[in-house]
Design a protein around this motif. Structure first.
Motif, PDB file in Angstrom:
ATOM      1  N   SER A 105       0.804  -1.217   0.000  1.00 52.65           N
ATOM      2  CA  SER A 105       0.000   0.000   0.000  1.00 52.65           C
ATOM      3  C   SER A 105       0.838   1.270   0.000  1.00 52.65           C
ATOM      4  N   GLY A 106       2.002   1.220   0.623  1.00 47.47           N
ATOM      5  CA  GLY A 106       2.842   2.418   0.671  1.00 47.47           C
ATOM      6  C   GLY A 106       3.396   2.820  -0.686  1.00 47.47           C
ATOM      7  N   TYR A 107       3.323   1.911  -1.665  1.00 46.85           N
ATOM      8  CA  TYR A 107       3.808   2.201  -3.016  1.00 46.85           C
ATOM      9  C   TYR A 107       2.658   2.496  -3.984  1.00 46.85           C
ATOM     10  N   ARG A 108       1.484   2.868  -3.457  1.00 46.13           N
ATOM     11  CA  ARG A 108       0.292   2.954  -4.308  1.00 46.13           C
ATOM     12  C   ARG A 108       0.366   4.034  -5.380  1.00 46.13           C
ATOM     13  N   TYR A 109       1.278   4.984  -5.252  1.00 46.56           N
ATOM     14  CA  TYR A 109       1.404   6.024  -6.273  1.00 46.56           C
ATOM     15  C   TYR A 109       2.553   5.756  -7.250  1.00 46.56           C
ATOM     16  N   THR A 110       3.086   4.538  -7.219  1.00 44.09           N
ATOM     17  CA  THR A 110       4.205   4.177  -8.090  1.00 44.09           C
ATOM     18  C   THR A 110       3.849   2.929  -8.886  1.00 44.09           C
ATOM     19  N   GLU A 145       4.843   8.333  -9.800  1.00 36.50           N
ATOM     20  CA  GLU A 145       6.152   7.844 -10.244  1.00 36.50           C
ATOM     21  C   GLU A 145       5.964   6.627 -11.153  1.00 36.50           C
ATOM     22  N   MET A 146       6.753   6.587 -12.231  1.00 30.77           N
ATOM     23  CA  MET A 146       6.751   5.423 -13.116  1.00 30.77           C
ATOM     24  C   MET A 146       8.176   4.890 -13.201  1.00 30.77           C
ATOM     25  N   VAL A 147       8.294   3.587 -13.054  1.00 33.84           N
ATOM     26  CA  VAL A 147       9.600   2.935 -13.043  1.00 33.84           C
ATOM     27  C   VAL A 147       9.668   1.942 -14.193  1.00 33.84           C
ATOM     28  N   LEU A 161      14.606   4.831 -25.550  1.00 34.95           N
ATOM     29  CA  LEU A 161      13.255   5.372 -25.656  1.00 34.95           C
ATOM     30  C   LEU A 161      12.820   5.993 -24.334  1.00 34.95           C
ATOM     31  N   HIS A 162      13.046   5.303 -23.247  1.00 36.72           N
ATOM     32  CA  HIS A 162      12.646   5.839 -21.947  1.00 36.72           C
ATOM     33  C   HIS A 162      13.386   7.150 -21.648  1.00 36.72           C
ATOM     34  N   GLU A 163      14.650   7.191 -21.966  1.00 34.88           N
ATOM     35  CA  GLU A 163      15.412   8.416 -21.704  1.00 34.88           C
ATOM     36  C   GLU A 163      14.892   9.572 -22.545  1.00 34.88           C
ATOM     37  N   LYS A 164      14.478   9.307 -23.783  1.00 36.60           N
ATOM     38  CA  LYS A 164      13.926  10.363 -24.631  1.00 36.60           C
ATOM     39  C   LYS A 164      12.651  10.946 -24.050  1.00 36.60           C
ATOM     40  N   LEU A 165      11.915  10.142 -23.297  1.00 33.67           N
ATOM     41  CA  LEU A 165      10.655  10.597 -22.725  1.00 33.67           C
ATOM     42  C   LEU A 165      10.801  11.017 -21.266  1.00 33.67           C
ATOM     43  N   GLY A 166      12.023  11.310 -20.855  1.00 32.23           N
ATOM     44  CA  GLY A 166      12.223  11.921 -19.549  1.00 32.23           C
ATOM     45  C   GLY A 166      12.550  10.997 -18.405  1.00 32.23           C
ATOM     46  N   PHE A 167      12.731   9.720 -18.675  1.00 31.90           N
ATOM     47  CA  PHE A 167      13.153   8.800 -17.621  1.00 31.90           C
ATOM     48  C   PHE A 167      14.638   8.994 -17.336  1.00 31.90           C
ATOM     49  N   VAL A 168      15.001   8.853 -16.085  1.00 30.87           N
ATOM     50  CA  VAL A 168      16.382   9.024 -15.659  1.00 30.87           C
ATOM     51  C   VAL A 168      16.872   7.720 -15.025  1.00 30.87           C
ATOM     52  N   GLU A 169      18.070   7.306 -15.407  1.00 31.90           N
ATOM     53  CA  GLU A 169      18.634   6.109 -14.794  1.00 31.90           C
ATOM     54  C   GLU A 169      18.926   6.376 -13.325  1.00 31.90           C
ATOM     55  N   VAL A 170      18.404   5.501 -12.462  1.00 31.12           N
ATOM     56  CA  VAL A 170      18.580   5.692 -11.021  1.00 31.12           C
ATOM     57  C   VAL A 170      19.363   4.550 -10.375  1.00 31.12           C
ATOM     58  N   GLY A 171      19.737   3.551 -11.157  1.00 29.38           N
ATOM     59  CA  GLY A 171      20.524   2.476 -10.567  1.00 29.38           C
ATOM     60  C   GLY A 171      20.654   1.278 -11.490  1.00 29.38           C
ATOM     61  N   ARG A 172      21.570   0.406 -11.121  1.00 26.50           N
ATOM     62  CA  ARG A 172      21.791  -0.845 -11.848  1.00 26.50           C
ATOM     63  C   ARG A 172      22.050  -1.962 -10.854  1.00 26.50           C
ATOM     64  N   MET A 173      21.667  -3.154 -11.262  1.00 27.77           N
ATOM     65  CA  MET A 173      22.003  -4.348 -10.498  1.00 27.77           C
ATOM     66  C   MET A 173      22.634  -5.341 -11.466  1.00 27.77           C
ATOM     67  N   GLY A 174      23.772  -5.878 -11.085  1.00 33.89           N
ATOM     68  CA  GLY A 174      24.476  -6.796 -11.962  1.00 33.89           C
ATOM     69  C   GLY A 174      24.276  -8.254 -11.580  1.00 33.89           C
ATOM     70  N   LYS A 175      24.189  -9.096 -12.601  1.00 35.66           N
ATOM     71  CA  LYS A 175      24.148 -10.551 -12.418  1.00 35.66           C
ATOM     72  C   LYS A 175      23.003 -11.027 -11.527  1.00 35.66           C
ATOM     73  N   VAL A 176      21.863 -10.334 -11.618  1.00 43.57           N
ATOM     74  CA  VAL A 176      20.711 -10.772 -10.834  1.00 43.57           C
ATOM     75  C   VAL A 176      19.817 -11.724 -11.622  1.00 43.57           C
ATOM     76  N   LYS A 191      10.652   8.033 -13.807  1.00 37.70           N
ATOM     77  CA  LYS A 191      10.127   9.321 -14.280  1.00 37.70           C
ATOM     78  C   LYS A 191       9.115   9.833 -13.273  1.00 37.70           C
ATOM     79  N   HIS A 192       9.270  11.098 -12.880  1.00 39.38           N
ATOM     80  CA  HIS A 192       8.285  11.746 -12.010  1.00 39.38           C
ATOM     81  C   HIS A 192       7.126  12.236 -12.862  1.00 39.38           C
ATOM     82  N   LEU A 193       5.921  11.859 -12.479  1.00 44.16           N
ATOM     83  CA  LEU A 193       4.725  12.246 -13.216  1.00 44.16           C
ATOM     84  C   LEU A 193       4.038  13.418 -12.530  1.00 44.16           C
ATOM     85  N   THR A 194       3.277  14.133 -13.308  1.00 41.61           N
ATOM     86  CA  THR A 194       2.526  15.272 -12.784  1.00 41.61           C
ATOM     87  C   THR A 194       1.044  14.986 -12.936  1.00 41.61           C
ATOM     88  N   PRO A 195       0.376  14.580 -11.865  1.00 42.51           N
ATOM     89  CA  PRO A 195      -1.063  14.297 -11.972  1.00 42.51           C
ATOM     90  C   PRO A 195      -1.811  15.522 -12.482  1.00 42.51           C
TER      91      PRO A 195
END
Length: 208
Positions: A105-110, A145-147, A161-176, A191-195
């Motif tokens: 529930s705490g992630y309901r806006y993402t 928020e959209m991830v 494509l995501h970067e062109k539409l305003g998404f920003v890389e926030v992290g990476r995980m290797g070998k998962v 990407k931060h959305l504006t309701p």
């Protein structure tokens, strides 16, 4: 007649009598909300990537029943699930958003987005159209928020494509991940959305 003989004979004909190649038809599609009966086509599109690609870490093909259950679950939550269809009604691709981290529930806006295209529709701007429509639909629903979680191999076009539409890389995980005998990592973009308050996107899609 051999092909080169045919070509020579064709050149001898007056220009106005020569056959002309038919012009290539422009790529056309319509976006609309998905319905239950679309799930058979959605399943086929997704399962192609399951068996042939590392853009999804699923290794087992999804059943039609599983897709119907997912559709019903997203519909109950009021989350966007869109399809792109050809003028003949064929599903060319789809885009959806799911609750982030399983819906605590705490992630309901993402939300997390997923976009998949049929092979014949790749590289024609359809992915961008679906992602733009998903962003707009989520903003109309108050999502903040959209991830995107993208494989670090074989999905470079999706990252771009995501970067062109305003998404920003926030992290990476290797070998998962591990698929087709190799280890894989993931790229996280956000990407931060504006309701906004405006006429429903899905209503506009239905009215077209």
């Amino acid at each position: 007649m051999l092909e080169d003989e045919y070509d020579r004979d064709r050149r001898r004909l007056p220009r106005h009598l020569r056959s002309r190649p038919e012009p290539e038809r422009p790529f056309a599609f319509e976006l609309r909300p998905a319905v239950r009966t679309d799930m058979a086509d959605v399943r086929e599109i997704y399962n192609y990537y399951v068996t042939n690609s590392v853009v999804t870490f699923d290794e087992k093909r999804w059943t039609h029943r599983r897709w119907v259950e997912k559709f019903d679950h997203l519909s109950k939550l009021g989350l966007p699930f869109l399809v792109a269809v050809s003028p003949a009604g064929q599903v060319l691709g789809y885009g959806l958003v799911s609750p982030w981290t399983g819906g605590k529930s705490g992630y309901r806006y993402t939300v997390e987005n997923s976009i998949y295209l049929g092979q014949a529709a790749a590289g024609k701007g359809l992915g961008r159209a679906l992602l733009e429509a998903l962003i707009a639909a989520c903003e109309e629903r108050g999502i903040r928020e959209m991830v995107a979680v993208i494989s670090d191999k074989g999905a470079e076009a999706s990252v771009a494509l995501h970067e062109k539409l305003g998404f920003v890389e926030v992290g990476r995980m290797g070998k998962v991940g591990y698929k087709f005998g190799r280890t894989l990592g993931t790229v996280y973009l956000q990407k931060h959305l504006t309701p906004v308050k405006r006429p429903s996107l899905l209503s506009r899609l239905r009215s077209r």
